[in-house]
Design a protein around this motif. Structure first.
Motif, PDB file in Angstrom:
ATOM      1  N   ARG A  96       0.937  -1.182  -0.236  1.00 32.35           N
ATOM      2  CA  ARG A  96       0.049  -0.163  -0.101  1.00 32.35           C
ATOM      3  C   ARG A  96       0.702   1.312   0.100  1.00 32.35           C
ATOM      4  O   ARG A  96       0.596   1.990  -0.959  1.00 32.35           O
ATOM      5  CB  ARG A  96      -0.984   0.014   1.388  1.00 32.35           C
ATOM      6  CG  ARG A  96      -1.675   1.102   1.117  1.00 32.35           C
ATOM      7  CD  ARG A  96      -2.568   1.451   2.288  1.00 32.35           C
ATOM      8  NE  ARG A  96      -3.957   0.303   2.176  1.00 32.35           N
ATOM      9  CZ  ARG A  96      -4.834   0.401   1.255  1.00 32.35           C
ATOM     10  NH1 ARG A  96      -4.944   1.553   0.463  1.00 32.35           N
ATOM     11  NH2 ARG A  96      -5.583  -0.715   1.114  1.00 32.35           N
ATOM     12  N   ALA A  97       1.996   1.410   0.683  1.00 31.65           N
ATOM     13  CA  ALA A  97       2.749   2.317   0.766  1.00 31.65           C
ATOM     14  C   ALA A  97       3.798   2.784  -0.517  1.00 31.65           C
ATOM     15  O   ALA A  97       3.581   3.788  -0.917  1.00 31.65           O
ATOM     16  CB  ALA A  97       3.754   2.317   1.999  1.00 31.65           C
ATOM     17  N   LEU A  98       4.045   1.584  -1.091  1.00 34.33           N
ATOM     18  CA  LEU A  98       4.653   1.778  -2.320  1.00 34.33           C
ATOM     19  C   LEU A  98       3.872   2.218  -3.366  1.00 34.33           C
ATOM     20  O   LEU A  98       3.973   3.138  -4.280  1.00 34.33           O
ATOM     21  CB  LEU A  98       5.239   0.436  -2.763  1.00 34.33           C
ATOM     22  CG  LEU A  98       6.423   0.070  -1.968  1.00 34.33           C
ATOM     23  CD1 LEU A  98       6.928  -1.390  -2.086  1.00 34.33           C
ATOM     24  CD2 LEU A  98       7.731   0.945  -2.067  1.00 34.33           C
ATOM     25  N   CYS A  99       2.331   1.586  -3.367  1.00 35.42           N
ATOM     26  CA  CYS A  99       1.408   2.059  -4.460  1.00 35.42           C
ATOM     27  C   CYS A  99       1.049   3.465  -4.300  1.00 35.42           C
ATOM     28  O   CYS A  99       0.957   4.444  -5.200  1.00 35.42           O
ATOM     29  CB  CYS A  99       0.169   1.168  -4.210  1.00 35.42           C
ATOM     30  SG  CYS A  99      -1.013   1.495  -5.619  1.00 35.42           S
ATOM     31  N   GLU A 100       0.783   3.880  -3.069  1.00 34.83           N
ATOM     32  CA  GLU A 100       0.523   5.107  -2.879  1.00 34.83           C
ATOM     33  C   GLU A 100       1.539   6.219  -3.020  1.00 34.83           C
ATOM     34  O   GLU A 100       1.492   7.450  -3.667  1.00 34.83           O
ATOM     35  CB  GLU A 100       0.007   5.592  -1.454  1.00 34.83           C
ATOM     36  CG  GLU A 100      -1.290   4.835  -1.300  1.00 34.83           C
ATOM     37  CD  GLU A 100      -1.788   4.949   0.466  1.00 34.83           C
ATOM     38  OE1 GLU A 100      -1.108   5.307   1.207  1.00 34.83           O
ATOM     39  OE2 GLU A 100      -3.140   4.443   0.636  1.00 34.83           O
ATOM     40  N   HIS A 101       2.942   5.795  -2.824  1.00 41.32           N
ATOM     41  CA  HIS A 101       3.825   6.663  -3.067  1.00 41.32           C
ATOM     42  C   HIS A 101       3.885   6.804  -4.678  1.00 41.32           C
ATOM     43  O   HIS A 101       4.361   7.981  -5.155  1.00 41.32           O
ATOM     44  CB  HIS A 101       5.189   5.799  -2.817  1.00 41.32           C
ATOM     45  CG  HIS A 101       6.486   6.963  -2.763  1.00 41.32           C
ATOM     46  ND1 HIS A 101       6.852   7.827  -1.961  1.00 41.32           N
ATOM     47  CD2 HIS A 101       7.491   6.663  -4.115  1.00 41.32           C
ATOM     48  CE1 HIS A 101       8.029   8.424  -2.522  1.00 41.32           C
ATOM     49  NE2 HIS A 101       8.288   7.682  -3.731  1.00 41.32           N
ATOM     50  N   SER A 102       3.821   5.800  -5.488  1.00 35.69           N
ATOM     51  CA  SER A 102       3.846   5.891  -6.889  1.00 35.69           C
ATOM     52  C   SER A 102       2.855   6.618  -7.392  1.00 35.69           C
ATOM     53  O   SER A 102       3.004   7.504  -8.588  1.00 35.69           O
ATOM     54  CB  SER A 102       3.807   4.500  -7.485  1.00 35.69           C
ATOM     55  OG  SER A 102       2.479   4.004  -7.355  1.00 35.69           O
ATOM     56  N   VAL A 103       1.494   6.553  -7.029  1.00 36.23           N
ATOM     57  CA  VAL A 103       0.484   7.610  -7.345  1.00 36.23           C
ATOM     58  C   VAL A 103       0.755   8.958  -7.041  1.00 36.23           C
ATOM     59  O   VAL A 103       0.734   9.617  -7.959  1.00 36.23           O
ATOM     60  CB  VAL A 103      -0.810   7.012  -6.793  1.00 36.23           C
ATOM     61  CG1 VAL A 103      -1.703   8.179  -7.096  1.00 36.23           C
ATOM     62  CG2 VAL A 103      -1.345   5.845  -7.271  1.00 36.23           C
ATOM     63  N   ASP A 104       1.266   9.231  -5.828  1.00 32.56           N
ATOM     64  CA  ASP A 104       1.875  10.826  -5.708  1.00 32.56           C
ATOM     65  C   ASP A 104       2.956  10.905  -6.726  1.00 32.56           C
ATOM     66  O   ASP A 104       2.892  12.165  -7.057  1.00 32.56           O
ATOM     67  CB  ASP A 104       2.271  10.722  -4.314  1.00 32.56           C
ATOM     68  CG  ASP A 104       1.167  10.903  -3.175  1.00 32.56           C
ATOM     69  OD1 ASP A 104       0.280  10.754  -3.655  1.00 32.56           O
ATOM     70  OD2 ASP A 104       1.645  10.419  -2.061  1.00 32.56           O
TER      71      ASP A 104
END
Length: 162
Positions: A96-104
């Motif tokens: 989740r942290a990696l996915c949200e980081h990539s979206v940002d």
């Protein structure tokens, strides 16, 4: 958890779980016999693309993400990403942290959308995560993936407007 730029010095910690995930042949369209040198070349994409690692307080690498343009030319406004979480840290919020980081990253880099080209339909945990972050399945390639235990299953194309 801290997400930071990956360096080539991180590769020895990434390779064991990268190799295990790819060799299992359940979630990625990479060749299951992908060698270490070739894998590193595929993973470490050049700027303006980006590779990051998620680390714990002790600096232990928990997972990694590769973020890149999905297409070139007149479609270069669409980003993509690939995530690998060390199975020892599965279910602890790393993906989740990696996915949200990539979206940002995609949003602040000026991309208009993100698209995942090949999400294996049996990878239900990833699909649930992506949907919770705002991605939706916009199509499925029937029998596009030969899963080692499930046989031929679909590959979802997932999209998120930014």
């Amino acid at each position: 958890m801290l997400i930071r730029e990956a360096t080539t010095e991180d590769w020895p910690a990434i390779w064991p779980f990268f190799h295990a995930i790819v060799a299992a042949g359940e979630t990625l369209t990479y060749p299951t016999d992908l060698g270490e040198e070739e894998a590193q070349g595929w993973w470490y994409v050049p700027a303006p693309n980006r590779v990051v690692v998620a680390v714990d307080e002790a600096g232990e690498i928990l997972g990694t993400a590769k973020m890149n343009r999905n297409h070139m030319g007149n479609s270069s406004h669409v980003a993509s990403a690939t995530y690998l979480v060390d199975p020892a840290y599965s279910g602890k919020g790393v993906g989740r942290a990696l996915c949200e980081h990539s979206v940002d990253w995609a949003r602040t880099s000026g991309f208009r959308a993100m698209q995942f080209n090949a999400v294996v339909e049996t990878n239900t945990h990833a699909i649930k995560l992506y949907e919770s972050v705002g991605f939706e399945v916009i199509g499925t390639l029937p029998e596009g993936f030969n899963h080692p235990t499930e046989g031929y299953v679909g590959l979802h194309i997932m999209h998120k407007a930014l």
